[in-house]
Design an enzyme around this catalytic site. Structure first.
Site, PDB file in Angstrom:
ATOM      1  N   ARG A 155      22.262  48.492 -69.640  1.00  0.00           N
ATOM      2  CA  ARG A 155      22.230  48.729 -68.194  1.00  0.00           C
ATOM      3  C   ARG A 155      23.369  47.986 -67.508  1.00  0.00           C
ATOM      4  O   ARG A 155      24.074  48.532 -66.655  1.00  0.00           O
ATOM      5  CB  ARG A 155      20.881  48.260 -67.643  1.00  0.00           C
ATOM      6  CG  ARG A 155      20.670  48.413 -66.134  1.00  0.00           C
ATOM      7  CD  ARG A 155      19.339  47.766 -65.765  1.00  0.00           C
ATOM      8  NE  ARG A 155      18.889  48.068 -64.421  1.00  0.00           N
ATOM      9  CZ  ARG A 155      19.144  47.339 -63.352  1.00  0.00           C
ATOM     10  NH1 ARG A 155      19.919  46.262 -63.453  1.00  0.00           N
ATOM     11  NH2 ARG A 155      18.651  47.673 -62.168  1.00  0.00           N
ATOM     12  N   GLN A 209      20.000  40.447 -59.282  1.00  0.00           N
ATOM     13  CA  GLN A 209      21.394  40.022 -59.139  1.00  0.00           C
ATOM     14  C   GLN A 209      21.609  39.408 -57.754  1.00  0.00           C
ATOM     15  O   GLN A 209      21.131  39.921 -56.758  1.00  0.00           O
ATOM     16  CB  GLN A 209      22.312  41.229 -59.332  1.00  0.00           C
ATOM     17  CG  GLN A 209      23.687  40.886 -59.831  1.00  0.00           C
ATOM     18  CD  GLN A 209      24.351  42.061 -60.551  1.00  0.00           C
ATOM     19  OE1 GLN A 209      23.675  42.933 -61.062  1.00  0.00           O
ATOM     20  NE2 GLN A 209      25.662  42.073 -60.574  1.00  0.00           N
ATOM     21  N   HIS A 234      21.636  51.677 -57.140  1.00  0.00           N
ATOM     22  CA  HIS A 234      20.424  52.218 -56.529  1.00  0.00           C
ATOM     23  C   HIS A 234      20.738  53.348 -55.538  1.00  0.00           C
ATOM     24  O   HIS A 234      20.227  53.384 -54.419  1.00  0.00           O
ATOM     25  CB  HIS A 234      19.613  51.110 -55.851  1.00  0.00           C
ATOM     26  CG  HIS A 234      19.142  50.064 -56.821  1.00  0.00           C
ATOM     27  ND1 HIS A 234      18.170  50.328 -57.770  1.00  0.00           N
ATOM     28  CD2 HIS A 234      19.538  48.786 -57.029  1.00  0.00           C
ATOM     29  CE1 HIS A 234      17.974  49.244 -58.493  1.00  0.00           C
ATOM     30  NE2 HIS A 234      18.794  48.291 -58.072  1.00  0.00           N
ATOM     31  N   GLN A 249      14.767  54.009 -61.740  1.00  0.00           N
ATOM     32  CA  GLN A 249      15.111  52.804 -60.988  1.00  0.00           C
ATOM     33  C   GLN A 249      16.592  52.688 -60.645  1.00  0.00           C
ATOM     34  O   GLN A 249      16.960  52.262 -59.554  1.00  0.00           O
ATOM     35  CB  GLN A 249      14.664  51.562 -61.773  1.00  0.00           C
ATOM     36  CG  GLN A 249      14.672  50.289 -60.950  1.00  0.00           C
ATOM     37  CD  GLN A 249      15.218  49.102 -61.716  1.00  0.00           C
ATOM     38  OE1 GLN A 249      16.341  49.115 -62.186  1.00  0.00           O
ATOM     39  NE2 GLN A 249      14.400  48.073 -61.840  1.00  0.00           N
ATOM     40  N   SER A 281      14.946  44.797 -58.946  1.00  0.00           N
ATOM     41  CA  SER A 281      16.021  45.440 -59.701  1.00  0.00           C
ATOM     42  C   SER A 281      15.981  44.979 -61.156  1.00  0.00           C
ATOM     43  O   SER A 281      15.017  45.247 -61.866  1.00  0.00           O
ATOM     44  CB  SER A 281      17.367  45.170 -59.026  1.00  0.00           C
ATOM     45  OG  SER A 281      18.372  46.020 -59.530  1.00  0.00           O
ATOM     46  N   LEU A 282      16.994  44.240 -61.641  1.00  0.00           N
ATOM     47  CA  LEU A 282      16.979  43.818 -63.041  1.00  0.00           C
ATOM     48  C   LEU A 282      15.755  42.958 -63.355  1.00  0.00           C
ATOM     49  O   LEU A 282      15.307  42.895 -64.510  1.00  0.00           O
ATOM     50  CB  LEU A 282      18.277  43.075 -63.394  1.00  0.00           C
ATOM     51  CG  LEU A 282      18.466  41.634 -62.912  1.00  0.00           C
ATOM     52  CD1 LEU A 282      17.940  40.620 -63.920  1.00  0.00           C
ATOM     53  CD2 LEU A 282      19.932  41.356 -62.652  1.00  0.00           C
TER      54      LEU A 282
END
Length: 293
Positions: free
Chosen positions: A114, A11, A189, A238, A89-90
Protein backbone atom coordinates in the site's frame (compact mmCIF):
# COMPACT_ATOMS: atom_id res chain seq x y z
CA UNK A 1 -19.02 -1.59 32.98
CA UNK A 2 -16.77 0.84 31.14
CA UNK A 3 -16.40 0.11 27.44
CA UNK A 4 -13.03 0.95 25.94
CA UNK A 5 -11.94 1.53 22.34
CA UNK A 6 -8.40 1.42 21.03
CA UNK A 7 -7.66 3.71 18.10
CA UNK A 8 -4.58 3.68 15.90
CA UNK A 9 -3.25 6.86 14.23
CA UNK A 10 -2.33 7.31 10.58
CA UNK A 11 0.14 9.28 8.51
CA UNK A 12 1.08 12.57 10.13
CA UNK A 13 1.60 11.14 13.60
CA UNK A 14 5.06 9.76 12.86
CA UNK A 15 8.10 11.30 14.52
CA UNK A 16 11.86 10.81 14.40
CA UNK A 17 12.86 8.41 17.16
CA UNK A 18 9.43 6.84 17.60
CA UNK A 19 9.44 3.30 18.92
CA UNK A 20 13.14 3.17 19.79
CA UNK A 21 12.40 2.81 23.51
CA UNK A 22 10.56 -0.42 22.69
CA UNK A 23 13.87 -2.09 21.84
CA UNK A 24 14.43 -2.60 25.56
CA UNK A 25 11.63 -5.19 25.54
CA UNK A 26 12.80 -8.56 24.14
CA UNK A 27 9.48 -9.40 22.48
CA UNK A 28 9.35 -5.98 20.83
CA UNK A 29 12.97 -6.19 19.67
CA UNK A 30 12.21 -9.57 18.09
CA UNK A 31 9.25 -8.04 16.25
CA UNK A 32 11.45 -5.25 14.85
CA UNK A 33 13.92 -7.89 13.67
CA UNK A 34 11.11 -9.85 12.02
CA UNK A 35 9.93 -6.68 10.27
CA UNK A 36 13.44 -6.04 8.94
CA UNK A 37 13.55 -9.52 7.43
CA UNK A 38 10.18 -9.00 5.74
CA UNK A 39 10.71 -5.42 4.55
CA UNK A 40 14.35 -5.64 3.52
CA UNK A 41 15.16 -2.51 5.53
CA UNK A 42 15.33 -1.56 9.21
CA UNK A 43 12.39 0.18 10.86
CA UNK A 44 14.70 1.21 13.69
CA UNK A 45 17.19 2.85 11.32
CA UNK A 46 14.46 4.67 9.40
CA UNK A 47 12.84 5.93 12.61
CA UNK A 48 16.20 7.25 13.83
CA UNK A 49 17.33 8.78 10.52
CA UNK A 50 18.14 12.46 10.98
CA UNK A 51 16.87 13.35 7.50
CA UNK A 52 13.32 12.40 8.54
CA UNK A 53 13.04 9.40 6.24
CA UNK A 54 10.22 8.21 8.47
CA UNK A 55 8.01 10.90 6.91
CA UNK A 56 8.38 9.45 3.41
CA UNK A 57 5.16 7.56 2.65
CA UNK A 58 6.88 4.31 1.63
CA UNK A 59 8.56 4.22 5.06
CA UNK A 60 5.93 5.96 7.20
CA UNK A 61 3.22 3.38 6.80
CA UNK A 62 5.22 0.22 7.60
CA UNK A 63 7.01 1.96 10.49
CA UNK A 64 3.73 3.14 12.00
CA UNK A 65 2.19 -0.33 11.59
CA UNK A 66 5.13 -1.99 13.36
CA UNK A 67 5.23 0.47 16.27
CA UNK A 68 1.45 0.42 16.74
CA UNK A 69 1.14 -3.37 16.66
CA UNK A 70 4.04 -3.78 19.08
CA UNK A 71 2.37 -1.37 21.53
CA UNK A 72 -0.94 -3.21 21.12
CA UNK A 73 0.77 -6.54 21.84
CA UNK A 74 2.42 -5.11 24.94
CA UNK A 75 -0.93 -3.81 26.18
CA UNK A 76 -2.51 -7.20 25.51
CA UNK A 77 0.32 -8.94 27.39
CA UNK A 78 -0.57 -6.80 30.41
CA UNK A 79 -4.13 -8.13 30.35
CA UNK A 80 -5.67 -5.15 28.57
CA UNK A 81 -8.40 -5.75 25.99
CA UNK A 82 -10.61 -3.24 24.17
CA UNK A 83 -14.30 -3.62 23.38
CA UNK A 84 -13.83 -1.94 19.98
CA UNK A 85 -10.96 -0.99 17.67
CA UNK A 86 -10.57 1.52 14.85
CA UNK A 87 -7.70 3.06 12.92
CA UNK A 88 -7.29 6.23 10.89
CA UNK A 89 -6.30 5.34 7.30
CA UNK A 90 -3.16 3.16 7.63
CA UNK A 91 -4.07 2.75 11.32
CA UNK A 92 -6.94 0.49 10.26
CA UNK A 93 -4.37 -2.21 9.47
CA UNK A 94 -3.12 -2.15 13.06
CA UNK A 95 -6.72 -2.28 14.26
CA UNK A 96 -7.45 -5.34 12.12
CA UNK A 97 -4.28 -7.04 13.37
CA UNK A 98 -5.26 -6.30 16.97
CA UNK A 99 -8.70 -7.81 16.32
CA UNK A 100 -7.10 -11.02 15.02
CA UNK A 101 -8.26 -10.56 11.42
CA UNK A 102 -4.79 -11.34 10.04
CA UNK A 103 -1.33 -12.04 11.47
CA UNK A 104 1.53 -9.56 11.79
CA UNK A 105 3.33 -10.71 8.65
CA UNK A 106 0.24 -10.53 6.44
CA UNK A 107 -0.57 -7.04 7.69
CA UNK A 108 2.99 -5.83 7.14
CA UNK A 109 3.09 -7.17 3.59
CA UNK A 110 -0.22 -5.43 2.85
CA UNK A 111 0.86 -2.12 4.33
CA UNK A 112 4.24 -2.23 2.56
CA UNK A 113 2.56 -2.69 -0.81
CA UNK A 114 0.00 0.00 0.00
CA UNK A 115 2.77 2.41 0.98
CA UNK A 116 4.77 1.79 -2.18
CA UNK A 117 1.73 2.34 -4.39
CA UNK A 118 0.66 5.50 -2.57
CA UNK A 119 4.20 6.85 -2.57
CA UNK A 120 4.43 6.46 -6.34
CA UNK A 121 1.10 8.19 -6.99
CA UNK A 122 2.12 11.47 -8.60
CA UNK A 123 -1.24 12.94 -9.59
CA UNK A 124 -3.35 15.01 -7.28
CA UNK A 125 -3.24 17.23 -4.24
CA UNK A 126 -4.61 17.32 -0.70
CA UNK A 127 -5.39 20.22 1.63
CA UNK A 128 -6.59 20.45 5.22
CA UNK A 129 -9.25 22.99 6.15
CA UNK A 130 -9.40 24.07 9.78
CA UNK A 131 -12.42 25.92 11.09
CA UNK A 132 -14.25 25.94 7.77
CA UNK A 133 -17.93 26.61 7.12
CA UNK A 134 -19.13 23.02 6.78
CA UNK A 135 -22.37 23.82 4.96
CA UNK A 136 -20.47 25.99 2.48
CA UNK A 137 -17.95 23.17 2.00
CA UNK A 138 -20.66 20.58 1.30
CA UNK A 139 -22.27 22.85 -1.33
CA UNK A 140 -18.92 23.58 -2.98
CA UNK A 141 -18.01 19.89 -3.09
CA UNK A 142 -21.32 19.06 -4.71
CA UNK A 143 -20.74 21.71 -7.37
CA UNK A 144 -17.05 21.00 -8.09
CA UNK A 145 -15.79 17.99 -10.02
CA UNK A 146 -12.49 16.20 -9.41
CA UNK A 147 -12.36 16.95 -5.68
CA UNK A 148 -13.81 15.00 -2.73
CA UNK A 149 -13.89 14.97 1.04
CA UNK A 150 -10.96 12.70 1.92
CA UNK A 151 -10.91 12.94 5.73
CA UNK A 152 -13.98 13.93 7.73
CA UNK A 153 -12.16 14.22 11.04
CA UNK A 154 -14.52 16.46 13.00
CA UNK A 155 -16.71 19.50 12.45
CA UNK A 156 -13.69 21.79 12.58
CA UNK A 157 -11.14 19.77 10.62
CA UNK A 158 -11.47 18.15 7.20
CA UNK A 159 -9.15 17.22 4.34
CA UNK A 160 -10.05 17.53 0.67
CA UNK A 161 -8.39 15.60 -2.13
CA UNK A 162 -8.41 15.79 -5.93
CA UNK A 163 -6.72 17.35 -8.92
CA UNK A 164 -4.57 20.41 -8.12
CA UNK A 165 -6.88 22.75 -10.07
CA UNK A 166 -9.99 21.45 -8.31
CA UNK A 167 -8.43 21.62 -4.84
CA UNK A 168 -7.18 25.17 -5.43
CA UNK A 169 -10.65 26.14 -6.66
CA UNK A 170 -12.15 24.80 -3.43
CA UNK A 171 -9.65 26.71 -1.32
CA UNK A 172 -10.65 29.92 -3.07
CA UNK A 173 -14.38 29.25 -2.56
CA UNK A 174 -14.59 27.94 1.01
CA UNK A 175 -13.85 30.18 3.97
CA UNK A 176 -11.72 28.66 6.74
CA UNK A 177 -9.59 29.84 9.63
CA UNK A 178 -6.63 28.07 8.06
CA UNK A 179 -5.95 26.08 4.90
CA UNK A 180 -2.89 23.84 4.70
CA UNK A 181 -1.69 22.31 1.45
CA UNK A 182 -0.39 18.88 2.47
CA UNK A 183 3.02 17.59 1.42
CA UNK A 184 1.85 14.25 0.01
CA UNK A 185 2.58 12.43 -3.23
CA UNK A 186 -1.00 12.08 -4.46
CA UNK A 187 -4.72 12.56 -3.90
CA UNK A 188 -5.17 9.92 -1.19
CA UNK A 189 -8.68 8.72 -0.34
CA UNK A 190 -10.10 9.90 -3.64
CA UNK A 191 -11.09 8.34 -6.98
CA UNK A 192 -7.66 9.37 -8.27
CA UNK A 193 -6.27 6.43 -6.27
CA UNK A 194 -8.33 3.93 -8.27
CA UNK A 195 -5.36 2.63 -10.26
CA UNK A 196 -3.29 2.16 -7.11
CA UNK A 197 -6.23 0.36 -5.50
CA UNK A 198 -6.55 -1.93 -8.52
CA UNK A 199 -2.86 -2.81 -8.26
CA UNK A 200 -3.22 -3.42 -4.53
CA UNK A 201 -6.28 -5.69 -4.74
CA UNK A 202 -4.55 -8.90 -5.92
CA UNK A 203 -2.40 -8.96 -2.78
CA UNK A 204 -5.38 -8.08 -0.60
CA UNK A 205 -7.42 -10.89 -2.14
CA UNK A 206 -4.60 -13.36 -1.47
CA UNK A 207 -4.70 -12.72 2.30
CA UNK A 208 -7.20 -14.80 4.25
CA UNK A 209 -9.21 -12.71 6.70
CA UNK A 210 -10.50 -14.29 9.92
CA UNK A 211 -13.61 -13.13 11.79
CA UNK A 212 -12.58 -10.35 14.16
CA UNK A 213 -12.51 -11.20 17.86
CA UNK A 214 -13.08 -7.50 18.62
CA UNK A 215 -15.61 -5.40 16.65
CA UNK A 216 -13.90 -3.11 14.13
CA UNK A 217 -15.18 0.31 13.06
CA UNK A 218 -13.86 0.91 9.54
CA UNK A 219 -12.93 4.13 7.75
CA UNK A 220 -15.51 3.70 4.98
CA UNK A 221 -18.19 2.25 7.31
CA UNK A 222 -18.23 3.36 10.94
CA UNK A 223 -20.57 0.60 12.13
CA UNK A 224 -18.80 -2.13 14.16
CA UNK A 225 -18.36 -5.48 12.45
CA UNK A 226 -16.61 -8.79 13.07
CA UNK A 227 -17.46 -10.32 9.69
CA UNK A 228 -14.31 -11.23 7.75
CA UNK A 229 -15.88 -10.73 4.31
CA UNK A 230 -17.30 -7.33 5.25
CA UNK A 231 -14.01 -6.17 6.79
CA UNK A 232 -12.05 -7.13 3.67
CA UNK A 233 -14.58 -5.36 1.45
CA UNK A 234 -14.29 -2.24 3.59
CA UNK A 235 -10.50 -2.34 3.34
CA UNK A 236 -10.77 -2.83 -0.42
CA UNK A 237 -12.69 0.46 -0.64
CA UNK A 238 -10.51 2.35 1.81
CA UNK A 239 -7.81 3.71 -0.52
CA UNK A 240 -10.36 5.58 -2.65
CA UNK A 241 -12.98 6.21 0.05
CA UNK A 242 -13.49 8.91 2.67
CA UNK A 243 -12.07 8.44 6.16
CA UNK A 244 -15.28 8.92 8.15
CA UNK A 245 -13.61 9.60 11.49
CA UNK A 246 -16.23 12.04 12.78
CA UNK A 247 -18.85 9.30 12.42
CA UNK A 248 -16.56 6.75 14.09
CA UNK A 249 -16.24 9.13 17.04
CA UNK A 250 -20.00 9.56 17.39
CA UNK A 251 -20.51 5.81 16.98
CA UNK A 252 -18.33 5.23 20.04
CA UNK A 253 -20.93 7.15 22.06
CA UNK A 254 -23.71 5.07 20.53
CA UNK A 255 -21.86 1.89 21.54
CA UNK A 256 -21.55 3.12 25.15
CA UNK A 257 -17.79 3.62 24.91
CA UNK A 258 -16.57 5.82 27.75
CA UNK A 259 -12.80 5.46 27.30
CA UNK A 260 -10.66 5.76 24.18
CA UNK A 261 -6.95 4.88 24.12
CA UNK A 262 -4.83 6.09 21.21
CA UNK A 263 -2.21 3.39 20.61
CA UNK A 264 0.73 4.82 18.69
CA UNK A 265 2.88 7.93 18.33
CA UNK A 266 1.45 11.38 19.00
CA UNK A 267 -1.93 12.58 20.20
CA UNK A 268 -3.63 13.47 16.92
CA UNK A 269 -6.64 11.19 17.23
CA UNK A 270 -7.44 11.99 20.84
CA UNK A 271 -7.29 15.66 19.90
CA UNK A 272 -9.69 15.10 17.02
CA UNK A 273 -12.08 12.95 19.08
CA UNK A 274 -12.15 15.46 21.95
CA UNK A 275 -13.88 18.04 19.76
CA UNK A 276 -16.60 15.61 18.69
CA UNK A 277 -17.06 13.74 22.00
CA UNK A 278 -15.77 15.95 24.87
CA UNK A 279 -17.14 13.64 27.57
CA UNK A 280 -14.99 10.63 26.66
CA UNK A 281 -11.99 9.71 28.79
CA UNK A 282 -9.02 9.98 26.40
CA UNK A 283 -5.63 8.34 26.97
CA UNK A 284 -2.44 7.86 24.96
CA UNK A 285 -0.07 4.91 24.78
CA UNK A 286 2.89 5.98 22.65
CA UNK A 287 5.88 4.64 24.56
CA UNK A 288 7.02 2.15 27.19
CA UNK A 289 6.52 4.81 29.85
CA UNK A 290 2.83 5.07 28.98
CA UNK A 291 2.09 1.36 29.49
CA UNK A 292 0.18 0.39 32.66
CA UNK A 293 2.32 -1.14 35.36
Amino acid sequence: MTHTAWVFPGQGSQAIGMGTDLLDVPAAKARFEQAEQLLGWSVVEICQHKENKVSQTRYTQPCMYVVETVLADLLTAKGQRPNYVAGHSLGEYAALYTAGVFDFESGLRLIQRRAELMDSASDGMMAALLGCDRSQLDVALAQTTDVVLANDNNDGQVVISGTPDAVEAMLSQVKSKRAIRLNVSGAFHSPLMAEAANQFNPLLESVEFQPANIPVLSNVDPLPSTDATALKDRLRRQMTGTVRWREISTQFAAENVQRVIEVGPGKVLTGIIKRTCPNLVLENIGSIADLPT
